[in-house]
Design a protein around this motif. Structure first.
Motif, PDB file in Angstrom:
ATOM      1  N   LYS A  36     -25.103  28.497  29.339  1.00 41.64           N
ATOM      2  CA  LYS A  36     -24.708  27.396  30.196  1.00 41.64           C
ATOM      3  C   LYS A  36     -24.458  26.421  29.935  1.00 41.64           C
ATOM      4  O   LYS A  36     -25.171  25.652  28.880  1.00 41.64           O
ATOM      5  CB  LYS A  36     -25.727  27.252  31.417  1.00 41.64           C
ATOM      6  CG  LYS A  36     -26.379  28.521  31.876  1.00 41.64           C
ATOM      7  CD  LYS A  36     -26.346  28.911  33.370  1.00 41.64           C
ATOM      8  CE  LYS A  36     -26.676  30.061  34.058  1.00 41.64           C
ATOM      9  NZ  LYS A  36     -25.722  31.114  34.304  1.00 41.64           N
ATOM     10  N   PHE A  37     -23.453  25.387  30.405  1.00 38.67           N
ATOM     11  CA  PHE A  37     -22.725  24.105  30.107  1.00 38.67           C
ATOM     12  C   PHE A  37     -22.839  23.592  31.461  1.00 38.67           C
ATOM     13  O   PHE A  37     -21.862  23.677  32.013  1.00 38.67           O
ATOM     14  CB  PHE A  37     -21.625  24.183  29.263  1.00 38.67           C
ATOM     15  CG  PHE A  37     -21.705  24.846  28.006  1.00 38.67           C
ATOM     16  CD1 PHE A  37     -21.960  24.060  26.974  1.00 38.67           C
ATOM     17  CD2 PHE A  37     -21.430  26.514  27.802  1.00 38.67           C
ATOM     18  CE1 PHE A  37     -22.007  25.068  25.662  1.00 38.67           C
ATOM     19  CE2 PHE A  37     -21.507  27.047  26.661  1.00 38.67           C
ATOM     20  CZ  PHE A  37     -21.825  26.423  25.558  1.00 38.67           C
ATOM     21  N   GLU A  38     -23.622  22.683  31.881  1.00 38.21           N
ATOM     22  CA  GLU A  38     -23.683  21.997  33.187  1.00 38.21           C
ATOM     23  C   GLU A  38     -23.150  20.479  33.028  1.00 38.21           C
ATOM     24  O   GLU A  38     -23.334  19.777  32.120  1.00 38.21           O
ATOM     25  CB  GLU A  38     -25.057  22.333  33.641  1.00 38.21           C
ATOM     26  CG  GLU A  38     -25.566  23.410  34.208  1.00 38.21           C
ATOM     27  CD  GLU A  38     -26.813  23.791  34.644  1.00 38.21           C
ATOM     28  OE1 GLU A  38     -27.456  22.739  34.885  1.00 38.21           O
ATOM     29  OE2 GLU A  38     -27.249  24.788  35.229  1.00 38.21           O
ATOM     30  N   GLY A  39     -22.267  20.103  34.001  1.00 39.47           N
ATOM     31  CA  GLY A  39     -21.881  18.881  33.929  1.00 39.47           C
ATOM     32  C   GLY A  39     -21.652  18.326  35.753  1.00 39.47           C
ATOM     33  O   GLY A  39     -21.730  19.222  36.426  1.00 39.47           O
ATOM     34  N   ASN A  43     -19.636  23.641  36.201  1.00 38.32           N
ATOM     35  CA  ASN A  43     -20.512  24.108  35.455  1.00 38.32           C
ATOM     36  C   ASN A  43     -20.240  25.437  34.833  1.00 38.32           C
ATOM     37  O   ASN A  43     -19.259  26.213  35.588  1.00 38.32           O
ATOM     38  CB  ASN A  43     -21.719  24.468  36.347  1.00 38.32           C
ATOM     39  CG  ASN A  43     -22.648  23.322  36.846  1.00 38.32           C
ATOM     40  OD1 ASN A  43     -22.660  22.132  36.338  1.00 38.32           O
ATOM     41  ND2 ASN A  43     -23.292  23.551  37.983  1.00 38.32           N
ATOM     42  N   THR A  45     -20.293  28.932  32.284  1.00 37.33           N
ATOM     43  CA  THR A  45     -21.110  29.725  31.443  1.00 37.33           C
ATOM     44  C   THR A  45     -20.128  30.644  30.727  1.00 37.33           C
ATOM     45  O   THR A  45     -19.294  30.890  31.104  1.00 37.33           O
ATOM     46  CB  THR A  45     -21.663  30.847  32.814  1.00 37.33           C
ATOM     47  OG1 THR A  45     -22.477  30.164  33.656  1.00 37.33           O
ATOM     48  CG2 THR A  45     -22.648  32.019  32.053  1.00 37.33           C
ATOM     49  N   GLN A 191     -18.309  27.355  38.207  1.00 39.09           N
ATOM     50  CA  GLN A 191     -18.423  26.784  39.489  1.00 39.09           C
ATOM     51  C   GLN A 191     -18.565  25.442  39.555  1.00 39.09           C
ATOM     52  O   GLN A 191     -19.019  24.672  38.674  1.00 39.09           O
ATOM     53  CB  GLN A 191     -19.977  27.494  40.092  1.00 39.09           C
ATOM     54  CG  GLN A 191     -19.893  28.878  40.345  1.00 39.09           C
ATOM     55  CD  GLN A 191     -18.926  29.458  41.321  1.00 39.09           C
ATOM     56  OE1 GLN A 191     -18.500  28.799  42.328  1.00 39.09           O
ATOM     57  NE2 GLN A 191     -18.570  30.699  41.141  1.00 39.09           N
ATOM     58  N   PRO A 193     -20.630  22.146  40.893  1.00 37.49           N
ATOM     59  CA  PRO A 193     -21.981  21.749  41.413  1.00 37.49           C
ATOM     60  C   PRO A 193     -21.850  21.719  42.724  1.00 37.49           C
ATOM     61  O   PRO A 193     -21.333  20.668  43.436  1.00 37.49           O
ATOM     62  CB  PRO A 193     -22.389  20.505  40.485  1.00 37.49           C
ATOM     63  CG  PRO A 193     -21.332  20.662  39.390  1.00 37.49           C
ATOM     64  CD  PRO A 193     -19.982  21.378  39.991  1.00 37.49           C
TER      65      PRO A 193
END
Length: 195
Positions: A36-39, A43, A45, A191, A193
Motif C-alpha cells: 500500500k502507498f497512501e496519500g 491511495n 495498492t 481509491q 481517500p
C-alpha cells in the motif's frame, strides 16, 4: 486538458527491459504484492503478484515487471493530470477520447481495438478504457509486439481540476489470457481517500 497524452501514457508502459523515453535514469525499487502507498490525493495498492518494481515520477507511480517470455513485459500505472471542466458525462467522455486520439502516434502504434465507455462504478466521473495496439517500435524489446491495456480515467472528486488514470497493460507476442482480471484487481486497489 494540458497535453496530457492519455493514449501515450497507456501505451508507453514501463517494462524492466527499458523505460519509455525518459531523459534521466529511473530508479526501480522492488515492491511486495499488494503493498500500500497512501496519500492525501489517492491511495495506491501495488499489483497482487510477485516481481513488480516501482518507479515514482512527478506525475504518478509506475510499476513494471518482466514477463515469463523474453520479449514480454507488464506495466501498471497511476498518473495524475490537469483536466478541463465538463458539464455532462458525454462531454467528459468526449474530452478523454479527443485527448487520446490527438496524442496517438500512428507511426509507432497500429490500433487493433479501442473502446471508451462512461462508468458509474464510482461516485465521481470515470471512463473505462480498453485497447489492443501493435507496437512497431517497443523500447528495449524486439517488435512488433501486441500491447493490450485496460484502464480507468477519472475526475478527482475533491480536486476537480485534476484527473487520474489507472492503467494495467501487457506487451508481448500474444495476448495475455488473464489481463482483464489482473487489471481489475489493480484498478480496484486505487481509491480516493474517503470516497
Amino acid at each position: 486538458m494540458n497535453r496530457t497524452r492519455l493514449f501515450s501514457v497507456s501505451v508507453l508502459i514501463l517494462g524492466l527491459q527499458g523505460c519509455a523515453g525518459t531523459a534521466q535514469p529511473q530508479k526501480f525499487v522492488s515492491v511486495s504484492p499488494s503493498q500500500k502507498f497512501e496519500g492525501g490525493y489517492i491511495n495506491i495498492t501495488a499489483p497482487n503478484s510477485d516481481g513488480w518494481q516501482l518507479v515514482q515520477s512527478p506525475t504518478g507511480m509506475s510499476f513494471g515487471k518482466a514477463g515469463p517470455a523474453s520479449n514480454e513485459s507488464f506495466g501498471a500505472q497511476v498518473l495524475g493530470f490537469k483536466l478541463a471542466a465538463t458539464n455532462t458525462p458525454q462531454e467528459f467522455e468526449a474530452l478523454i477520447i479527443k485527448s487520446a486520439e490527438k496524442d496517438a502516434d500512428p507511426s509507432r502504434f497500429d490500433v487493433q481495438q479501442m473502446s471508451f465507455k462512461y462508468s458509474t462504478e464510482r461516485s465521481y466521473p470515470c471512463i473505462r478504457y480498453r485497447s489492443v495496439v501493435q507496437d512497431n517500435a517497443p523500447q528495449g524489446l524486439k517488435g512488433p509486439l501486441l500491447l493490450e491495456s485496460d484502464g480507468l480515467y477519472c475526475r478527482h472528486p475533491v480536486r476537480q481540476e485534476t484527473g487520474f488514470a489507472i492503467i494495467f497493460s501487457h506487451r508481448g507476442e500474444t495476448l495475455y489470457e488473464t489481463l482483464r482480471s489482473e487489471a481489475e484487481s489493480f484498478i480496484q486497489g486505487v481509491q480516493v481517500p474517503g470516497k
